[in-house]
Design a protein around this motif. Structure first.
Motif, PDB file in Angstrom:
ATOM      1  N   LYS A  16      40.593 -68.582  15.975  1.00  0.00           N
ATOM      2  CA  LYS A  16      40.859 -67.136  15.835  1.00  0.00           C
ATOM      3  C   LYS A  16      42.450 -67.107  15.998  1.00  0.00           C
ATOM      4  CE  LYS A  16      40.552 -62.498  18.278  1.00  0.00           C
ATOM      5  NZ  LYS A  16      41.985 -62.807  18.898  1.00  0.00           N
ATOM      6  N   TRP A  43      31.001 -58.608  17.419  1.00  0.00           N
ATOM      7  CA  TRP A  43      31.680 -59.508  18.327  1.00  0.00           C
ATOM      8  C   TRP A  43      32.261 -60.512  17.282  1.00  0.00           C
ATOM      9  CZ3 TRP A  43      30.085 -62.770  23.097  1.00  0.00           C
ATOM     10  CH2 TRP A  43      31.206 -63.382  23.811  1.00  0.00           C
ATOM     11  N   TRP A  44      31.462 -60.851  16.322  1.00  0.00           N
ATOM     12  CA  TRP A  44      31.749 -61.837  15.355  1.00  0.00           C
ATOM     13  C   TRP A  44      32.919 -61.311  14.294  1.00  0.00           C
ATOM     14  CZ3 TRP A  44      30.789 -66.546  13.648  1.00  0.00           C
ATOM     15  CH2 TRP A  44      30.840 -66.847  12.194  1.00  0.00           C
ATOM     16  N   ILE A  49      32.207 -69.727  21.667  1.00  0.00           N
ATOM     17  CA  ILE A  49      33.512 -68.961  22.150  1.00  0.00           C
ATOM     18  C   ILE A  49      34.856 -69.860  22.057  1.00  0.00           C
ATOM     19  CG2 ILE A  49      34.786 -67.459  23.870  1.00  0.00           C
ATOM     20  CD1 ILE A  49      31.556 -66.954  24.836  1.00  0.00           C
ATOM     21  N   GLN A  84      35.927 -62.254  16.208  1.00  0.00           N
ATOM     22  CA  GLN A  84      36.094 -63.818  16.552  1.00  0.00           C
ATOM     23  C   GLN A  84      36.410 -64.753  15.475  1.00  0.00           C
ATOM     24  OE1 GLN A  84      36.603 -65.237  19.299  1.00  0.00           O
ATOM     25  NE2 GLN A  84      35.033 -66.630  20.076  1.00  0.00           N
ATOM     26  N   SER A  85      35.929 -64.096  14.056  1.00  0.00           N
ATOM     27  CA  SER A  85      35.956 -64.865  12.842  1.00  0.00           C
ATOM     28  C   SER A  85      36.816 -64.251  11.660  1.00  0.00           C
ATOM     29  CB  SER A  85      34.537 -65.117  12.538  1.00  0.00           C
ATOM     30  OG  SER A  85      33.825 -65.986  13.329  1.00  0.00           O
ATOM     31  N   LEU A 100      27.053 -67.205  17.571  1.00  0.00           N
ATOM     32  CA  LEU A 100      27.816 -65.941  17.941  1.00  0.00           C
ATOM     33  C   LEU A 100      27.470 -64.650  16.988  1.00  0.00           C
ATOM     34  CD1 LEU A 100      29.879 -64.848  20.121  1.00  0.00           C
ATOM     35  CD2 LEU A 100      31.770 -65.285  18.348  1.00  0.00           C
ATOM     36  N   THR A 131      37.724 -68.694  27.100  1.00  0.00           N
ATOM     37  CA  THR A 131      39.054 -67.977  26.650  1.00  0.00           C
ATOM     38  C   THR A 131      40.339 -68.758  27.216  1.00  0.00           C
ATOM     39  OG1 THR A 131      38.031 -65.748  26.429  1.00  0.00           O
ATOM     40  CG2 THR A 131      40.373 -65.803  26.180  1.00  0.00           C
ATOM     41  N   PRO A 163      36.171 -71.573  18.709  1.00  0.00           N
ATOM     42  CA  PRO A 163      36.605 -70.282  17.653  1.00  0.00           C
ATOM     43  C   PRO A 163      37.632 -69.601  18.340  1.00  0.00           C
ATOM     44  CG  PRO A 163      34.026 -70.976  17.638  1.00  0.00           C
ATOM     45  CD  PRO A 163      34.861 -71.698  18.752  1.00  0.00           C
ATOM     46  N   PHE A 164      37.719 -69.153  19.065  1.00  0.00           N
ATOM     47  CA  PHE A 164      38.708 -68.345  19.884  1.00  0.00           C
ATOM     48  C   PHE A 164      40.209 -68.779  19.537  1.00  0.00           C
ATOM     49  CE2 PHE A 164      41.858 -66.218  22.495  1.00  0.00           C
ATOM     50  CZ  PHE A 164      41.222 -64.838  22.520  1.00  0.00           C
TER      51      PHE A 164
END
Length: 401
Positions: free
Chosen positions: A29, A63-64, A22, A67-68, A50, A174, A25-26
């Motif tokens: 993103k 969710w992926w 998270i 996020q990606s 994830l 986050t 990667p957030f």
């Protein structure tokens, strides 16, 4: 996908993302949505965990897909020296490196900040970890929920006397990601105006949470007050709470002096509106139970929609407690492009959150859907100068996927 002819705020910025789940990667993103090229390094085999978290569609977490998006996936076995060499090759041409491993992991691969800055002096390195890169706790494992607890948030998220509860999302991760993105922007700006040198950004999960805890520590320092859980109320500010309706709950924030008078008139309590003791916040806090009871008695006779309509007419801030269905059907979300249709690489369509913040000249966009594991390995390595023969040899050794 969003089509736009406007320039991207971060066009030309290359980011290597070496985190997973998270926090790191957030941040990647967020940078990717505003035009940065984000190359995500994943482990061969399963990739980022994830991909398999929460609800799965056609083998991949939805969710992926959020996020990606806007990222490229390169699958490497970083236990092998040749894979580490590939990462160094990519980092040498990058502007930003994001990692959220336990402290010491990069150093164990021969990629300490000192070594990476010798390779690329302008590199901005974002390091997100549970407790930061220094201090007595640096080597302890830390997840977002632990950061929320240590940062002081979890103690407050409860009804008085009851067990502290989760906010409901991974807010610690986050918040750390957003602090990281801010740090990256400041470091890139400093690099641009002060000679091109990069630097290291050290974000600890608990510190990102703690940074949002408002007056928690000043109140303890000045008065010895330990702020306690207060359920849905806002301690020291009145009235501001959740109130029961016939078909749900409504939040009412009537804590401005003039707003309070309009609120009391709307609920049929002109006596409270005219009471001089309630003319300011201090007086209202002293009688908050009485005020909350008056508001609650009124809302309990009405539906959420009726309360919202009447308080809107009185110009009193109020809001219903939204579910996912409420958000998906809300015209305001739709009007502001906060609900977008994104096609996965398997051809499915899924509604995803739009982009925040909204920039007038260089808005964020969704340029590509989330990649399958290793989708971009060959293309990225070829761009880095490897031949097809070298790529095939690495694949045969299991170095890449």
């Amino acid at each position: 996908m969003q089509e736009t002819t406007t320039p991207a705020a971060l066009a030309g910025v290359r980011v290597i993302e070496m985190g997973q789940l998270i926090a790191g990667p957030f941040c990647g993103k967020t940078l990717g949505e505003f035009g940065a090229e984000v190359i995500k390094i994943e482990a061969v085999g399963a990739g980022d965990p994830l991909r398999n978290w929460r609800l799965i569609k056609n083998g991949t977490s939805v969710w992926w897909q959020v996020q990606s998006r806007n990222k490229k996936s390169v699958a490497l076995d970083l236990r092998q020296a040749e894979a580490q060499d590939i990462v160094r090759r990519l980092i040498a041409e990058a502007d930003v490196l994001i990692e959220n491993f336990r402290p010491g992991t990069l150093e164990g691969w021969g990629m300490s900040p000192e070594e990476l800055h010798a390779l690329n002096p302008g590199l901005v390195i974002l390091r997100i970890s549970g407790y930061g890169q220094t201090g007595p706790y640096r080597d302890l494992p830390g997840f977002g929920v632990i950061g929320e607890a240590m940062g002081g948030l979890r103690h407050l998220t409860a009804e008085p006397g009851r067990v502290p509860v989760r906010v409901g999302v991974s807010i610690g991760d986050t918040l750390a990601a957003l602090h990281g993105a801010i740090g990256v922007m400041m470091a890139l700006y400093h690099r641009k105006v002060n000679g091109g040198a990069g630097q290291v950004i050290d974000v600890a999960l608990h510190e990102a949470v703690f940074n949002c805890m408002e007056s928690l520590i000043p109140e303890y320092s000045a008065f010895g007050v330990v702020r306690e859980a207060a359920g849905s109320a806002l301690p020291g500010i009145a009235p501001s709470n959740a109130y029961p309706c016939q078909d749900g709950w409504v939040l009412v924030a009537g804590n401005g002096d003039s707003i309070f008078k309009r609120l009391m008139a709307a609920v049929g309590r002109q006596d409270l509106a005219d009471d001089p003791q309630l003319a300011d916040n201090a007086g209202r806090v002293a009688r908050v139970a009485e005020i909350d009871a008056a508001i609650g008695a009124w809302t309990a006779t009405l539906t959420v929609a009726q309360v919202m309509e009447r308080l809107a007419a009185a110009r009193v801030p109020a809001g219903k407690v939204y579910t996912a269905r409420d958000i998906a059907e809300d015209p305001h979300y739709q009007a502001r492009d906060m609900l977008l249709t994104q096609q996965t690489r398997d051809g499915d369509e899924v509604t995803v959150p739009g982009i925040c913040p909204k920039l007038s000249a260089t808005p964020g966009t969704i340029r590509s859907s989330a990649p399958r594991l290793g989708d971009d390995t060959d293309a990225v390595l070829a761009e880095a100068g490897l031949t097809q023969e070298q790529i095939a040899l690495l694949r045969g050794k299991g170095v890449i996927q």
